[in-house]
Write a protein that holds these residues in place. Structure first.
Motif, PDB file in Angstrom:
ATOM      1  N   THR A   1      -2.607   8.613  -2.419  1.00 46.55           N
ATOM      2  CA  THR A   1      -3.606   7.574  -2.138  1.00 46.55           C
ATOM      3  C   THR A   1      -2.872   6.290  -1.799  1.00 46.55           C
ATOM      4  N   LYS A   2      -3.175   5.741  -0.638  1.00 43.23           N
ATOM      5  CA  LYS A   2      -2.541   4.461  -0.303  1.00 43.23           C
ATOM      6  C   LYS A   2      -3.083   3.391  -1.261  1.00 43.23           C
ATOM      7  N   GLY A   3      -2.191   2.585  -1.816  1.00 44.71           N
ATOM      8  CA  GLY A   3      -2.608   1.574  -2.801  1.00 44.71           C
ATOM      9  C   GLY A   3      -2.806   2.156  -4.186  1.00 44.71           C
TER      10      GLY A   3
ATOM     11  N   GLY B   1       1.921   8.096   9.113  1.00 51.30           N
ATOM     12  CA  GLY B   1       1.869   7.355  10.374  1.00 51.30           C
ATOM     13  C   GLY B   1       3.175   7.515  11.138  1.00 51.30           C
ATOM     14  N   GLU B   2       4.249   7.600  10.405  1.00 53.45           N
ATOM     15  CA  GLU B   2       5.583   7.761  11.014  1.00 53.45           C
ATOM     16  C   GLU B   2       5.667   9.035  11.848  1.00 53.45           C
ATOM     17  N   GLN B   3       4.808   9.993  11.535  1.00 53.74           N
ATOM     18  CA  GLN B   3       4.852  11.270  12.266  1.00 53.74           C
ATOM     19  C   GLN B   3       4.532  11.107  13.754  1.00 53.74           C
ATOM     20  N   GLY B   4       4.079   9.932  14.155  1.00 61.96           N
ATOM     21  CA  GLY B   4       3.843   9.680  15.578  1.00 61.96           C
ATOM     22  C   GLY B   4       5.120   9.429  16.360  1.00 61.96           C
ATOM     23  N   GLU B   5       6.245   9.296  15.660  1.00 65.86           N
ATOM     24  CA  GLU B   5       7.522   9.030  16.353  1.00 65.86           C
ATOM     25  C   GLU B   5       8.074  10.325  16.954  1.00 65.86           C
ATOM     26  N   GLY B   6       8.370  10.297  18.250  1.00 72.71           N
ATOM     27  CA  GLY B   6       8.823  11.514  18.942  1.00 72.71           C
ATOM     28  C   GLY B   6      10.141  12.065  18.422  1.00 72.71           C
TER      29      GLY B   6
ATOM     30  N   ARG C   1       1.473  11.625   2.519  1.00 74.02           N
ATOM     31  CA  ARG C   1       0.242  11.860   3.303  1.00 74.02           C
ATOM     32  C   ARG C   1      -0.914  11.051   2.700  1.00 74.02           C
ATOM     33  N   ASN C   2      -0.821   9.733   2.869  1.00 69.98           N
ATOM     34  CA  ASN C   2      -1.884   8.885   2.301  1.00 69.98           C
ATOM     35  C   ASN C   2      -3.019   8.667   3.298  1.00 69.98           C
ATOM     36  N   THR C   3      -2.935   9.273   4.449  1.00 69.29           N
ATOM     37  CA  THR C   3      -3.958   9.316   5.523  1.00 69.29           C
ATOM     38  C   THR C   3      -4.218   7.974   6.218  1.00 69.29           C
TER      39      THR C   3
ATOM     40  N   GLY D   1       0.814  -1.231   0.000  1.00 73.58           N
ATOM     41  CA  GLY D   1       0.000   0.000   0.000  1.00 73.58           C
ATOM     42  C   GLY D   1       0.837   1.267   0.000  1.00 73.58           C
ATOM     43  N   GLY D   2       1.802   1.330   0.905  1.00 71.20           N
ATOM     44  CA  GLY D   2       2.655   2.519   1.012  1.00 71.20           C
ATOM     45  C   GLY D   2       3.726   2.568  -0.063  1.00 71.20           C
ATOM     46  N   SER D   3       4.020   1.423  -0.666  1.00 71.77           N
ATOM     47  CA  SER D   3       4.910   1.439  -1.835  1.00 71.77           C
ATOM     48  C   SER D   3       4.182   2.105  -3.000  1.00 71.77           C
TER      49      SER D   3
ATOM     50  N   GLY E   1      13.815   1.482   8.440  1.00 67.57           N
ATOM     51  CA  GLY E   1      12.689   0.586   8.681  1.00 67.57           C
ATOM     52  C   GLY E   1      12.145   0.758  10.082  1.00 67.57           C
ATOM     53  N   ALA E   2      13.048   1.026  11.036  1.00 69.46           N
ATOM     54  CA  ALA E   2      12.585   1.449  12.351  1.00 69.46           C
ATOM     55  C   ALA E   2      12.191   2.911  12.162  1.00 69.46           C
ATOM     56  N   LEU E   3      10.910   3.179  12.196  1.00 70.03           N
ATOM     57  CA  LEU E   3      10.411   4.504  11.820  1.00 70.03           C
ATOM     58  C   LEU E   3      10.972   5.591  12.735  1.00 70.03           C
ATOM     59  N   GLY E   4      11.114   6.788  12.171  1.00 68.51           N
ATOM     60  CA  GLY E   4      11.490   7.945  13.004  1.00 68.51           C
ATOM     61  C   GLY E   4      12.962   8.305  12.983  1.00 68.51           C
TER      62      GLY E   4
ATOM     63  N   GLN F   1      -2.319   4.504   8.161  1.00 68.06           N
ATOM     64  CA  GLN F   1      -1.089   3.829   8.573  1.00 68.06           C
ATOM     65  C   GLN F   1      -1.414   2.351   8.766  1.00 68.06           C
ATOM     66  N   ILE F   2      -0.644   1.617   9.568  1.00 66.36           N
ATOM     67  CA  ILE F   2      -0.792   0.156   9.571  1.00 66.36           C
ATOM     68  C   ILE F   2      -2.186  -0.291  10.033  1.00 66.36           C
ATOM     69  N   SER F   3      -2.734   0.433  11.021  1.00 67.73           N
ATOM     70  CA  SER F   3      -3.950  -0.083  11.641  1.00 67.73           C
ATOM     71  C   SER F   3      -5.185   0.775  11.364  1.00 67.73           C
TER      72      SER F   3
ATOM     73  N   HIS G   1       9.724   0.470   5.235  1.00 69.67           N
ATOM     74  CA  HIS G   1       8.883  -0.690   4.884  1.00 69.67           C
ATOM     75  C   HIS G   1       8.399  -0.613   3.439  1.00 69.67           C
ATOM     76  N   SER G   2       8.402   0.591   2.844  1.00 64.21           N
ATOM     77  CA  SER G   2       7.934   0.729   1.445  1.00 64.21           C
ATOM     78  C   SER G   2       9.062   0.395   0.467  1.00 64.21           C
ATOM     79  N   VAL G   3       9.809  -0.611   0.804  1.00 65.61           N
ATOM     80  CA  VAL G   3      11.053  -0.898   0.082  1.00 65.61           C
ATOM     81  C   VAL G   3      10.817  -1.470  -1.322  1.00 65.61           C
TER      82      VAL G   3
HETATM   83  C1  LIG Z   1       9.698   2.341  15.364  1.00 68.94           C
HETATM   84  C2  LIG Z   1       8.699   1.518  14.609  1.00 68.94           C
HETATM   85  N1  LIG Z   1       7.517   1.218  15.180  1.00 68.94           N
HETATM   86  C3  LIG Z   1       6.617   0.471  14.516  1.00 68.94           C
HETATM   87  C4  LIG Z   1       6.903  -0.018  13.271  1.00 68.94           C
HETATM   88  C5  LIG Z   1       5.899  -0.901  12.554  1.00 68.94           C
HETATM   89  N2  LIG Z   1       5.304  -0.261  11.414  1.00 68.94           N
HETATM   90  C6  LIG Z   1       5.692  -0.561  10.158  1.00 68.94           C
HETATM   91  S1  LIG Z   1       4.893   0.318   9.013  1.00 68.94           S
HETATM   92  C7  LIG Z   1       3.962   1.108  10.178  1.00 68.94           C
HETATM   93  C8  LIG Z   1       2.940   2.132   9.799  1.00 68.94           C
HETATM   94  C9  LIG Z   1       3.545   3.251   9.060  1.00 68.94           C
HETATM   95  O1  LIG Z   1       2.556   4.073   8.541  1.00 68.94           O
HETATM   96  P1  LIG Z   1       2.934   5.222   7.540  1.00 68.94           P
HETATM   97  O2  LIG Z   1       4.121   5.918   8.054  1.00 68.94           O
HETATM   98  O3  LIG Z   1       1.721   6.041   7.319  1.00 68.94           O
HETATM   99  O4  LIG Z   1       3.371   4.421   6.253  1.00 68.94           O
HETATM  100  P2  LIG Z   1       2.588   4.208   4.870  1.00 68.94           P
HETATM  101  O5  LIG Z   1       1.119   4.352   5.118  1.00 68.94           O
HETATM  102  O6  LIG Z   1       3.075   5.266   3.962  1.00 68.94           O
HETATM  103  O7  LIG Z   1       2.962   2.826   4.442  1.00 68.94           O
HETATM  104  C10 LIG Z   1       4.319   0.689  11.446  1.00 68.94           C
HETATM  105  C11 LIG Z   1       3.699   1.202  12.682  1.00 68.94           C
HETATM  106  C12 LIG Z   1       8.151   0.316  12.712  1.00 68.94           C
HETATM  107  N3  LIG Z   1       8.504  -0.082  11.484  1.00 68.94           N
HETATM  108  N4  LIG Z   1       9.026   1.088  13.388  1.00 68.94           N
END
Ligand SMILES: Cc1ncc(C[n+]2csc(CCOP(=O)(O)OP(=O)(O)O)c2C)c(N)n1
Length: 300
Positions: A260-262, A170-175, A198-200, A54-56, A138-141, A202-204, A92-94
């Motif tokens: 747009t995601k996907g 979604g990554e913007q949640g990282e401090g 900004r595809n609005t 999706g994010g790729s 890959g470890a976000l942030g 994230q994972i969940s 993860h969008s590798v």
């Molecule tokens: C530090 C960290 N916490 C959790 C994850 C697990 N994780 C992988 S992708 C993802 C959601 C990312 O969402 P977003 O940044 O919006 O990516 P996109 O929708 O563009 O794929 C999470 C929480 C991670 N990779 N790194």
């Protein structure tokens, strides 16, 4: 205009009577490249049964414009200290990134075909073992801080490269991002260009439900950044924005890329489960047909 190198792609395009040497419409050409990248990343995910599709898909046009139009980076200058730097912070969008690196000539098709298999050079997130990759991610942030270090180093060493960092929303949640945001403003890093995909989602689910981001523009402006809204799946909008950036105005740049995601595979668009869904045979065929139809209509 840089030319897509991959032999199979060149043959594929010429079979469609689509001349890649035609310089007349650069936007159309990059749109075509994006579809080829899209098709390739779909193949990678489908055959490895692995990945974050999706994010790729949402990031394809951003990376296509950066690699084939904007950045000064190629396999020939990949060790040159003046090369532009690209950091895929949303590591993860590798799959989109590998497809881009293949088409740009950093890695070959055979290597990309090993993705997902034991001992492959290509892991499920970027590593510096892969030619062209600047950072294990890959470890976000983490990517923004690294991109800031590169931009600061360019200032200290009197280099004129630009540091580009692609993050997720979604990554913007990282401090850690906000410490980085503050320092880029403080050091007036006008040679830093960050992009939020900004595809609005994230994972969940929706970012605004998981960890709300709005008002996103104002938040970045408050840290001293110059902020641009851009249509992130629109080649022209991306080119116009990247080309308009003033790299001498003492402000780091943030592009909020509305995507747009996907993107480009209808049944995956805006559906959270396709964050890391794997298409079955039927879904794969449907997706390929949709992309092929677009490619054919572009080539008429
Ligand atoms: C530090 C960290 N916490 C959790 C994850 C697990 N994780 C992988 S992708 C993802 C959601 C990312 O969402 P977003 O940044 O919006 O990516 P996109 O929708 O563009 O794929 C999470 C929480 C991670 N990779 N790194």
């Amino acid at each position: 205009m840089k030319i897509i190198r991959d032999k199979n792609t060149v043959e594929f395009i010429s079979n469609l009577n689509c001349s890649i040497n035609n310089e007349t419409d650069e936007v159309k050409k990059l749109e075509l490249y994006s579809e080829i990248i899209r098709k390739r990343l779909l193949d990678i995910v489908y055959s490895s049964k692995n990945g974050h599709i999706g994010g790729s898909l949402s990031s394809v046009e951003i990376e296509t414009v950066l690699y084939f139009k904007i950045m000064n980076i190629s396999p020939e200058n990949k060790n040159d200290s003046n090369r532009d730097r690209f950091i895929l912070s949303k590591g993860h969008s590798v799959e989109a990134y590998y497809a881009i690196l293949e088409q740009a000539g950093f890695i070959d098709r055979k290597t990309v075909d090993t993705y997902g298999s034991f001992n492959s050079l290509l892991a499920g997130h970027p590593t510096k073992k892969v030619p062209g990759v600047e950072l294990n991610s890959g470890a976000l942030g983490h990517g923004l801080s690294y991109g800031i270090g590169l931009a600061l180093a360019a200032k200290m060493d009197n280099k004129n490269y630009t540091s580009y960092v692609l993050m997720g929303d979604g990554e913007q949640g990282e401090g850690s991002i906000y410490e980085a945001a503050m320092s880029a403003g403080h050091y007036k890093l006008d040679n830093l260009v960050a992009i939020i995909d900004r595809n609005t989602l994230q994972i969940s689910g929706k970012t605004e439900n998981v960890m709300s981001l709005e008002p996103l523009r104002e938040r970045w402006e408050a840290f001293g950044w110059e902020v641009f809204d851009v249509e992130g799946n629109d080649i022209k909008s991306l080119i116009d924005t990247f080309e308009s950036l003033d790299k001498k105005n003492s402000k780091p740049k943030m592009l909020i890329a509305h995507t747009t995601k996907g993107c480009g595979i209808s049944f995956m668009e805006k559906v959270a489960k396709w964050h890391h869904g794997i298409p079955n045979d039927e879904q794969y065929n449907e997706a390929i047909e949709e992309i092929n139809d677009r490619i054919k209509s572009m080539c008429q």
